[in-house]
Design a protein around this motif. Structure first.
Motif, PDB file in Angstrom:
ATOM      1  N   ASN A  35       3.883   4.403   6.367  1.00 14.92           N
ATOM      2  CA  ASN A  35       3.206   5.706   6.267  1.00 14.92           C
ATOM      3  C   ASN A  35       2.201   5.755   5.123  1.00 14.92           C
ATOM      4  N   ARG A  36       1.425   4.691   4.990  1.00 14.65           N
ATOM      5  CA  ARG A  36       0.376   4.574   3.956  1.00 14.65           C
ATOM      6  C   ARG A  36       0.922   4.677   2.538  1.00 14.65           C
ATOM      7  N   VAL A  37       2.142   4.230   2.350  1.00 12.17           N
ATOM      8  CA  VAL A  37       2.737   4.121   1.019  1.00 12.17           C
ATOM      9  C   VAL A  37       3.185   2.674   0.822  1.00 12.17           C
ATOM     10  N   ILE A  38       2.722   2.056  -0.260  1.00 11.86           N
ATOM     11  CA  ILE A  38       3.137   0.698  -0.604  1.00 11.86           C
ATOM     12  C   ILE A  38       4.334   0.805  -1.532  1.00 11.86           C
ATOM     13  N   VAL A  39       5.403   0.086  -1.220  1.00 11.71           N
ATOM     14  CA  VAL A  39       6.545  -0.039  -2.127  1.00 11.71           C
ATOM     15  C   VAL A  39       6.578  -1.493  -2.570  1.00 11.71           C
ATOM     16  N   ALA A  40       6.431  -1.712  -3.855  1.00  4.10           N
ATOM     17  CA  ALA A  40       6.394  -3.062  -4.416  1.00  4.10           C
ATOM     18  C   ALA A  40       7.568  -3.249  -5.365  1.00  4.10           C
ATOM     19  N   LEU A  78       7.941   0.183  -7.473  1.00  2.00           N
ATOM     20  CA  LEU A  78       6.977   1.256  -7.672  1.00  2.00           C
ATOM     21  C   LEU A  78       6.332   1.593  -6.341  1.00  2.00           C
ATOM     22  N   ARG A  79       5.794   2.802  -6.271  1.00  2.00           N
ATOM     23  CA  ARG A  79       5.191   3.299  -5.040  1.00  2.00           C
ATOM     24  C   ARG A  79       3.725   3.627  -5.301  1.00  2.00           C
ATOM     25  N   ILE A 111      -3.404  -4.360   5.395  1.00  2.00           N
ATOM     26  CA  ILE A 111      -3.334  -2.925   5.612  1.00  2.00           C
ATOM     27  C   ILE A 111      -4.124  -2.679   6.887  1.00  2.00           C
ATOM     28  N   GLY A 112      -3.482  -2.057   7.864  1.00  3.23           N
ATOM     29  CA  GLY A 112      -4.144  -1.920   9.170  1.00  3.23           C
ATOM     30  C   GLY A 112      -4.378  -0.550   9.619  1.00  3.23           C
TER      31      GLY A 112
END
Length: 112
Positions: A35-40, A78-79, A111-112
């Motif tokens: 949902n357009r959130v990166i969790v690293a 982190l998000r 990212i698509g």
């Protein structure tokens, strides 16, 4: 004691080097996007470290995605919420320590 594998005590010796530098390097170990959130997930990034999204093709850092590590624990996640302006493509995360020096980089991801 000598064995039959080469006349050396306890078999042949493997030759390798061990590097001990006093501290281990920080890493960004995994990336998930939903949902357009990166969790690293990261290890050994200290409080105040800055993480930014980088477009691989141009090398351009996207300042609207800068996130700082706020936890005093050097292991965590982190998000980063992706702005609508971020276009599909190949990216990676780059981390800088509190002095602005390169600390870690993630693997490339799409990212698509």
């Amino acid at each position: 004691m000598v064995d039959a594998t080469g006349g050396e005590p306890y078999g042949r010796r493997a030759s390798f080097e061990i590097s001990i530098c006093g501290r281990m390097k920080p890493i960004i170990s995994s990336i998930e996007i939903e949902n357009r959130v990166i969790v690293a997930k990261y290890q050994r990034l200290m409080v105040g470290a800055k993480v930014v999204l980088v477009e691989k093709a141009s090398g351009r850092q996207l300042p609207e995605t800068v996130t700082r590590v706020a936890s005093p624990v050097p292991v965590g996640a982190l998000r980063i919420r992706l702005p609508d302006a971020i276009e599909p493509g190949t990216y990676f995360l780059r981390a800088f320590n509190g002095h602005g020096e390169h600390a870690a980089q993630s693997a490339d991801f799409e990212i698509g």
